[in-house]
Design a protein around this motif. Structure first.
Motif, PDB file in Angstrom:
ATOM      1  N   PRO A  81       4.817  11.640   2.406  1.00 48.09           N
ATOM      2  CA  PRO A  81       6.065  11.765   1.470  1.00 48.09           C
ATOM      3  C   PRO A  81       7.156  10.777   1.475  1.00 48.09           C
ATOM      4  O   PRO A  81       8.175  10.688   0.710  1.00 48.09           O
ATOM      5  CB  PRO A  81       6.452  13.393   1.783  1.00 48.09           C
ATOM      6  CG  PRO A  81       6.454  13.146   3.406  1.00 48.09           C
ATOM      7  CD  PRO A  81       5.501  12.585   3.737  1.00 48.09           C
ATOM      8  N   LYS A  82       7.381  10.246   2.432  1.00 49.78           N
ATOM      9  CA  LYS A  82       8.413   9.114   2.380  1.00 49.78           C
ATOM     10  C   LYS A  82       7.830   7.598   2.329  1.00 49.78           C
ATOM     11  O   LYS A  82       7.867   6.862   3.734  1.00 49.78           O
ATOM     12  CB  LYS A  82       9.090   8.557   3.890  1.00 49.78           C
ATOM     13  CG  LYS A  82       9.087  10.210   3.582  1.00 49.78           C
ATOM     14  CD  LYS A  82      10.675  10.698   4.591  1.00 49.78           C
ATOM     15  CE  LYS A  82      10.820  11.959   5.158  1.00 49.78           C
ATOM     16  NZ  LYS A  82      11.778  12.000   6.207  1.00 49.78           N
ATOM     17  N   PRO A  83       7.129   6.840   1.719  1.00 50.59           N
ATOM     18  CA  PRO A  83       7.003   5.346   1.830  1.00 50.59           C
ATOM     19  C   PRO A  83       7.715   4.094   1.817  1.00 50.59           C
ATOM     20  O   PRO A  83       7.165   3.022   1.799  1.00 50.59           O
ATOM     21  CB  PRO A  83       6.684   5.674   0.110  1.00 50.59           C
ATOM     22  CG  PRO A  83       7.290   6.355  -0.847  1.00 50.59           C
ATOM     23  CD  PRO A  83       7.227   7.179   0.085  1.00 50.59           C
ATOM     24  N   GLY A  84       9.394   4.661   1.256  1.00 48.53           N
ATOM     25  CA  GLY A  84      10.186   3.581   1.531  1.00 48.53           C
ATOM     26  C   GLY A  84      10.244   3.408   3.581  1.00 48.53           C
ATOM     27  O   GLY A  84      10.639   2.122   3.452  1.00 48.53           O
ATOM     28  N   HIS A 110      10.718   6.437  -6.637  1.00 43.29           N
ATOM     29  CA  HIS A 110       9.249   6.890  -6.314  1.00 43.29           C
ATOM     30  C   HIS A 110       9.915   7.395  -4.929  1.00 43.29           C
ATOM     31  O   HIS A 110       9.556   7.639  -3.907  1.00 43.29           O
ATOM     32  CB  HIS A 110       7.974   6.432  -5.432  1.00 43.29           C
ATOM     33  CG  HIS A 110       8.607   5.371  -7.192  1.00 43.29           C
ATOM     34  ND1 HIS A 110       6.973   6.415  -8.151  1.00 43.29           N
ATOM     35  CD2 HIS A 110       8.295   4.210  -7.850  1.00 43.29           C
ATOM     36  CE1 HIS A 110       6.615   5.835  -9.251  1.00 43.29           C
ATOM     37  NE2 HIS A 110       7.557   3.641  -9.070  1.00 43.29           N
ATOM     38  N   THR A 111      10.314   8.441  -4.321  1.00 48.34           N
ATOM     39  CA  THR A 111      11.394   8.845  -3.264  1.00 48.34           C
ATOM     40  C   THR A 111       9.817   9.479  -2.369  1.00 48.34           C
ATOM     41  O   THR A 111      10.114   8.779  -1.193  1.00 48.34           O
ATOM     42  CB  THR A 111      12.423   9.592  -2.953  1.00 48.34           C
ATOM     43  OG1 THR A 111      13.435   8.474  -3.914  1.00 48.34           O
ATOM     44  CG2 THR A 111      12.906  10.160  -1.771  1.00 48.34           C
ATOM     45  N   THR A 112       9.512  10.098  -2.501  1.00 45.03           N
ATOM     46  CA  THR A 112       8.242  11.215  -1.845  1.00 45.03           C
ATOM     47  C   THR A 112       7.243  11.375  -1.859  1.00 45.03           C
ATOM     48  O   THR A 112       6.194  11.276  -1.651  1.00 45.03           O
ATOM     49  CB  THR A 112       8.754  12.815  -2.401  1.00 45.03           C
ATOM     50  OG1 THR A 112       8.276  12.641  -3.802  1.00 45.03           O
ATOM     51  CG2 THR A 112      10.531  12.619  -1.801  1.00 45.03           C
ATOM     52  N   GLY A 139       1.158  -1.411   0.471  1.00 43.47           N
ATOM     53  CA  GLY A 139      -0.057   0.168   0.010  1.00 43.47           C
ATOM     54  C   GLY A 139       1.117   1.087  -0.018  1.00 43.47           C
ATOM     55  O   GLY A 139       0.322   2.381   0.041  1.00 43.47           O
ATOM     56  N   TRP A 140       2.280   0.925  -0.409  1.00 44.83           N
ATOM     57  CA  TRP A 140       3.019   2.203  -0.064  1.00 44.83           C
ATOM     58  C   TRP A 140       2.551   3.323  -1.407  1.00 44.83           C
ATOM     59  O   TRP A 140       2.812   4.328  -0.683  1.00 44.83           O
ATOM     60  CB  TRP A 140       4.302   1.520  -1.115  1.00 44.83           C
ATOM     61  CG  TRP A 140       4.441   1.456  -2.095  1.00 44.83           C
ATOM     62  CD1 TRP A 140       4.595  -0.177  -2.437  1.00 44.83           C
ATOM     63  CD2 TRP A 140       4.294   1.872  -3.088  1.00 44.83           C
ATOM     64  NE1 TRP A 140       5.033  -0.462  -3.964  1.00 44.83           N
ATOM     65  CE2 TRP A 140       4.942   0.994  -4.235  1.00 44.83           C
ATOM     66  CE3 TRP A 140       5.536   2.915  -3.428  1.00 44.83           C
ATOM     67  CZ2 TRP A 140       4.935   1.046  -5.379  1.00 44.83           C
ATOM     68  CZ3 TRP A 140       5.303   3.552  -4.838  1.00 44.83           C
ATOM     69  CH2 TRP A 140       5.763   2.519  -5.528  1.00 44.83           C
ATOM     70  N   VAL A 141       1.909   2.699  -2.297  1.00 48.48           N
ATOM     71  CA  VAL A 141       1.650   3.878  -3.261  1.00 48.48           C
ATOM     72  C   VAL A 141       0.986   5.118  -3.432  1.00 48.48           C
ATOM     73  O   VAL A 141       0.643   5.882  -3.683  1.00 48.48           O
ATOM     74  CB  VAL A 141       0.902   2.653  -4.749  1.00 48.48           C
ATOM     75  CG1 VAL A 141       2.092   1.932  -5.458  1.00 48.48           C
ATOM     76  CG2 VAL A 141      -0.265   1.696  -3.833  1.00 48.48           C
TER      77      VAL A 141
END
Length: 473
Positions: free
Chosen positions: A140-143, A193-195, A134-136
């Motif tokens: 601003p920080k999905p990592g 997709h860093t942010t 669900g990181w999509v």
């Protein structure tokens, strides 16, 4: 006049050419960037994901069934990324109701439906970490979010390694391949997709140059062979803050009247009404209670209390039975005095969703697991293996005999009463709070000692050294 008209016509032609060139440049750049991060995701699927699916098929059983569901999850996310590579970002509500979220829930439900499976630790490792996909919808920080889900999986993958390290190397390879998925996904996010998820057409383009993604479909919101959606209408007219809704210059008149009043200086108070001493409440307290000429002001603001939910939480049927070697104690609510007495050394106890209840286990058994319980009191004699508390709140444990290890994970509020024979017990905790250990003293009194929840880590030049910090107060 003719020269001015000719100049305007030439400017219009030049602007039209610039807009055409700008639009074509943005579209081509967007499609190229989208192709890059979609191809990078394909590399992830053909690498660790494919290896995980292959090993799951070799193991078979529930592991293979769950892996097939995971294959659909990754496929759905790939389609989601393809949509992002050619669409504008939809609303946040659409993201949370996308098909991706529903297939993730199916994977988690599969674990809940197969709690008696011999591969329960495998299923739990996947179920606890699959929300990472669900990181999509994370910004601003999905990592770091993916890393947190990976850590949740490692609690169960460590169990798999413990059970199969000396028995079957295939399961060890399964753990390595599965964890590598999340490691590679973090690298992928960091690079592309860093942010947050990169929607190619999310950059400010006027007018927008692509369809808006729909949350109910992984494909762009455009039917096959149909016309593209109409462009958005013109922006609303700007509101002149210097004018009131009524026509005319009433706003300017009001401001002039205000400034004129301010410029009166001390004369501005001449229009106030004089209040005599007999009307002042601080000199006549009786006015407050006997209803004198006192105007009541507004009542103090109070925060509205939320209405209690009329629908109680659903619980399954109550269970207290021996199934093979496992004592199942499930869905007990308000049950005081539950007792398991006819026990053997090879048996285990598994308590699930037991609230406001007490359970006593007599005799010597192999292990006890408390999962998703609230306000449960457990008293037991002897355990030769481990007592585990997972996803619980306000639990009390009392050891009457001996136990070598107590594990507390994802639990808020756990009180452990040790016996004199179990003072050498090892207590392992993770992601938990409000933990206290009570040790017996002279006269049968217990001394309560808090388990540290805060730690300090420093670099000593060679390695990281972690120590528990003192709890103030």
């Amino acid at each position: 006049m003719a020269e001015l008209a000719s100049l305007v016509q030439r400017l219009e032609v030049a602007v039209s050419r610039l807009e055409a060139v700008s639009g074509a440049g943005v579209a081509s750049a967007g499609s190229g960037a989208g192709a890059v991060f979609v191809e990078a995701y394909n590399s992830l699927l053909s690498g660790p994901v494919e290896e995980y699916l292959s090993l799951s098929q070799q193991i078979g059983g529930d592991v293979q069934k769950q892996a097939e569901m995971m294959k659909r999850v990754f496929s759905c996310q790939k389609q989601f990324l393809i949509t992002a590579s050619s669409s504008q970002k939809p609303s946040d509500v659409s993201l949370t109701t996308s098909p991706l979220s529903s297939v993730i829930q199916q994977v988690q439900s599969f674990r809940e439906q197969n709690r008696s499976s011999t591969f329960f630790n495998h299923l739990s490792a996947v179920s606890e970490s699959v929300p990472a996909l669900g990181w999509v919808a994370i910004a601003p920080k999905p990592g770091p979010y993916v890393k947190e889900m990976q850590d949740a999986a490692m609690f169960y993958t460590n169990r798999v390694l413990k059970d199969y390290k000396e028995k079957d190397k295939k399961h060890v390879d399964w753990v390595k391949s599965y964890l590598s998925i999340w490691t590679e996904l973090q690298n992928y996010i960091k690079q592309h997709h860093t942010t947050g998820l990169c929607w190619i057409l999310s950059a400010p383009i006027s007018p927008p140059q692509g369809p808006v993604a729909s949350g109910s479909s992984a494909a762009p919101a455009r039917s096959a062979g149909g016309a593209p959606p109409p462009p958005p209408g013109p922006p609303p007219p700007q509101v002149d803050l210097d004018q009131s809704p009524a026509a005319g210059d009433s706003g300017a008149t009001s401001r002039n009247a205000l400034f004129a009043s301010i410029n009166k200086g001390s004369d501005i108070t001449k229009g106030l009404k004089h209040v005599s001493d007999d009307q002042k409440t601080h000199k006549n307290p009786a006015l407050k209670t006997h209803g004198g000429p006192v105007c009541s002001g507004p009542k103090p603001f109070s925060i509205p209390q939320p209405a209690a939910s009329s629908a109680p939480s659903r619980m399954g049927p109550r269970v207290l039975e021996l199934e093979g070697k496992k004592w199942r104690v499930e869905n007990q609510d308000g049950a005081q005095g539950l007792v398991i007495s006819d026990t053997e050394l090879k048996q285990v106890v598994y308590a699930f969703k037991c609230n406001n209840s007490t359970l006593q286990v007599k005799g010597k058994i192999n292990s006890i697991t408390i999962d998703n319980c609230k306000k449960l009191g457990l008293v037991f004699d002897d355990v030769v293996g481990i007592v585990e508390v997972i996803n619980c709140k306000d639990i009390k444990l009392q050891v009457m005999g001996k136990v070598p290890t107590i594990s507390i994970n994802k639990t808020d509020g756990c009180h452990v009463y040790l016996s004199a024979a179990s003072l050498d017990c090892e207590i392992v905790s993770a992601k938990s709070s409000e933990m206290n250990v009570l040790v017996p003293g002279a006269g049968g009194d217990f001394t309560e000692l808090p388990v540290p929840e805060q730690f300090k880590t420093v670099w000593d030049g060679k390695k990281l050294v972690t120590t528990a910090t003192e709890i103030a107060g």
